[in-house]
Design a protein around this motif. Sequence first.
Motif, PDB file in Angstrom:
ATOM      1  N   GLY A  77      34.101  39.603   6.816  1.00  0.00           N
ATOM      2  CA  GLY A  77      33.283  40.813   6.617  1.00  0.00           C
ATOM      3  C   GLY A  77      32.830  41.291   5.320  1.00  0.00           C
ATOM      4  O   GLY A  77      33.464  40.482   4.270  1.00  0.00           O
ATOM      5  N   GLU A  78      33.014  42.352   4.959  1.00  0.00           N
ATOM      6  CA  GLU A  78      32.830  43.016   3.669  1.00  0.00           C
ATOM      7  C   GLU A  78      33.369  44.476   3.786  1.00  0.00           C
ATOM      8  O   GLU A  78      33.442  45.167   4.686  1.00  0.00           O
ATOM      9  N   VAL A  79      34.227  44.587   2.515  1.00  0.00           N
ATOM     10  CA  VAL A  79      34.771  45.809   2.197  1.00  0.00           C
ATOM     11  C   VAL A  79      33.643  46.861   1.798  1.00  0.00           C
ATOM     12  O   VAL A  79      33.057  46.636   0.640  1.00  0.00           O
ATOM     13  N   ARG A  80      33.295  47.936   2.401  1.00  0.00           N
ATOM     14  CA  ARG A  80      32.389  48.924   1.715  1.00  0.00           C
ATOM     15  C   ARG A  80      32.733  50.391   1.652  1.00  0.00           C
ATOM     16  O   ARG A  80      33.876  50.689   2.075  1.00  0.00           O
ATOM     17  N   GLU A  81      31.929  51.221   0.857  1.00  0.00           N
ATOM     18  CA  GLU A  81      32.561  52.473   0.426  1.00  0.00           C
ATOM     19  C   GLU A  81      31.359  53.333   1.072  1.00  0.00           C
ATOM     20  O   GLU A  81      29.998  53.196   0.441  1.00  0.00           O
ATOM     21  N   VAL A  94      36.095  50.963   4.238  1.00  0.00           N
ATOM     22  CA  VAL A  94      36.203  50.276   5.452  1.00  0.00           C
ATOM     23  C   VAL A  94      35.724  49.167   5.461  1.00  0.00           C
ATOM     24  O   VAL A  94      35.270  48.642   4.609  1.00  0.00           O
ATOM     25  N   ARG A  95      36.122  48.372   6.562  1.00  0.00           N
ATOM     26  CA  ARG A  95      35.793  46.783   6.650  1.00  0.00           C
ATOM     27  C   ARG A  95      34.615  46.870   7.520  1.00  0.00           C
ATOM     28  O   ARG A  95      34.628  47.584   8.468  1.00  0.00           O
ATOM     29  N   THR A  96      33.452  45.728   7.265  1.00  0.00           N
ATOM     30  CA  THR A  96      32.456  46.106   7.995  1.00  0.00           C
ATOM     31  C   THR A  96      32.005  44.639   8.213  1.00  0.00           C
ATOM     32  O   THR A  96      32.443  43.653   7.781  1.00  0.00           O
ATOM     33  N   ASP A  97      31.167  44.354   9.356  1.00  0.00           N
ATOM     34  CA  ASP A  97      30.446  43.223   9.880  1.00  0.00           C
ATOM     35  C   ASP A  97      29.776  43.355  10.931  1.00  0.00           C
ATOM     36  O   ASP A  97      29.499  44.551  11.419  1.00  0.00           O
ATOM     37  N   PHE A  98      29.233  42.224  11.653  1.00  0.00           N
ATOM     38  CA  PHE A  98      28.452  42.102  12.560  1.00  0.00           C
ATOM     39  C   PHE A  98      27.183  43.116  12.405  1.00  0.00           C
ATOM     40  O   PHE A  98      26.960  43.848  13.209  1.00  0.00           O
ATOM     41  N   ALA A  99      26.458  42.852  11.375  1.00  0.00           N
ATOM     42  CA  ALA A  99      25.289  43.648  10.941  1.00  0.00           C
ATOM     43  C   ALA A  99      24.023  43.323  11.921  1.00  0.00           C
ATOM     44  O   ALA A  99      23.762  42.152  12.339  1.00  0.00           O
ATOM     45  N   THR A 100      23.446  44.393  12.385  1.00  0.00           N
ATOM     46  CA  THR A 100      22.340  44.480  13.341  1.00  0.00           C
ATOM     47  C   THR A 100      21.147  45.533  13.211  1.00  0.00           C
ATOM     48  O   THR A 100      21.764  46.670  13.137  1.00  0.00           O
ATOM     49  N   ALA A 121      29.012  47.324  12.095  1.00  0.00           N
ATOM     50  CA  ALA A 121      30.327  47.409  12.939  1.00  0.00           C
ATOM     51  C   ALA A 121      31.403  48.006  11.916  1.00  0.00           C
ATOM     52  O   ALA A 121      31.345  47.476  10.845  1.00  0.00           O
ATOM     53  N   ILE A 122      31.985  49.087  12.263  1.00  0.00           N
ATOM     54  CA  ILE A 122      33.080  49.551  11.461  1.00  0.00           C
ATOM     55  C   ILE A 122      34.567  49.385  11.624  1.00  0.00           C
ATOM     56  O   ILE A 122      34.857  49.384  12.924  1.00  0.00           O
ATOM     57  N   PHE A 123      35.280  48.783  10.756  1.00  0.00           N
ATOM     58  CA  PHE A 123      36.755  48.314  11.125  1.00  0.00           C
ATOM     59  C   PHE A 123      37.663  49.217  10.105  1.00  0.00           C
ATOM     60  O   PHE A 123      37.330  49.319   9.075  1.00  0.00           O
ATOM     61  N   ARG A 124      38.806  49.287  10.504  1.00  0.00           N
ATOM     62  CA  ARG A 124      39.939  49.593   9.497  1.00  0.00           C
ATOM     63  C   ARG A 124      40.290  48.636   8.466  1.00  0.00           C
ATOM     64  O   ARG A 124      39.906  47.520   8.772  1.00  0.00           O
ATOM     65  N   LEU A 125      40.642  48.741   7.127  1.00  0.00           N
ATOM     66  CA  LEU A 125      40.856  47.929   6.183  1.00  0.00           C
ATOM     67  C   LEU A 125      41.736  46.835   6.614  1.00  0.00           C
ATOM     68  O   LEU A 125      41.743  45.723   6.065  1.00  0.00           O
ATOM     69  N   ASP A 126      42.968  47.156   7.299  1.00  0.00           N
ATOM     70  CA  ASP A 126      44.148  46.278   7.711  1.00  0.00           C
ATOM     71  C   ASP A 126      43.682  45.583   9.063  1.00  0.00           C
ATOM     72  O   ASP A 126      44.580  44.863   9.647  1.00  0.00           O
ATOM     73  N   GLN A 127      42.661  45.726   9.515  1.00  0.00           N
ATOM     74  CA  GLN A 127      42.201  44.901  10.794  1.00  0.00           C
ATOM     75  C   GLN A 127      42.212  43.557  10.593  1.00  0.00           C
ATOM     76  O   GLN A 127      41.443  42.816   9.693  1.00  0.00           O
TER      77      GLN A 127
END
Length: 292
Positions: free
Chosen positions: A36-40, A67-73, A78-84
């Motif tokens: 994923g990507e770390v975004r602000e 936060v950590r992000t992934d699964f763009a649509t 999608a938003i995840f915790r940084l430590d996911q």
Amino acid sequence: MKTRNKTLLKTFRCLFFVLALTALLVPVSAVAQDWGEVREATVNLNVRSKPDRSGEHVLTLTKGERVRTDFATGGWVAIFRLDQADRDETKALGYANAKFLKVVPAEAVAAAQPEPQPEPAPVAVESGEGEVKAEVAATPPPAPVQAGTDPNRLPVKITSDRMVYDESGKVVSFVGNVVAEHGELTLWADKLSAYLSDKDKKKFSADSVDRIVAEGNVRAKKGTTEGSCGKLTYFVGPQLLKMEQSPLLQDGPNSLTGEVINFHVRDNRSEVIGGDQRVKAIFVAPGSMKVQ
């Protein structure tokens, strides 16, 4: 001599096996979160239960929060915790609009990581017979990384030229160039009165506001949606805007007018009530739409 050589050969083989095993295992742990990507967040941003504005409001990311992000649509991520650790969409906190989340460069992410702590030395404690050994933690274990803010706990920020506080009536009046902010919503008015919660026994604080009444050149804005009216009441808990006295609500070229307009900020939903003034709605079809 031959026996000694065989022993050395076995030792080298064991050492090679250990080194090869270490080389295989270390990268796995090092890249466990390399996805994923770390975004602000560039604004206070709502996170919803599904990747569109109709999703239920789950939490709010504060401006500057990472936060950590992934699964763009469809422009959402999608938003995840940084430590996911696992790349698993079912573990996402929710979804947010990607245009309000800027990508954080990898070097900036690495710079923000805490430095590894040295391994603590074991301490021996003697007690009667035998001996007990226990490790002493150099630092307490880190608390779980939290992401977002409960929307009901977001404070209301109000600025103005002058303020008058009536403690007995539990009302704070703001006069002159008033600006009020709550999450993504911003209000402007000549005068604004903030009413404190009846159950709140303490003195005025930003998180104890029950409702806000704005009067005079009232304007409100949330994202692309803007409104104006003579009087506006904002109920903080349910995040409901009640617009009266010639209310007008606009979203791009589309507009609504009526006797009263109720705008549900959390759901981005409007309700228009007619009376002496009939309801009027203007919707502009997209330029690409073909009419047969």
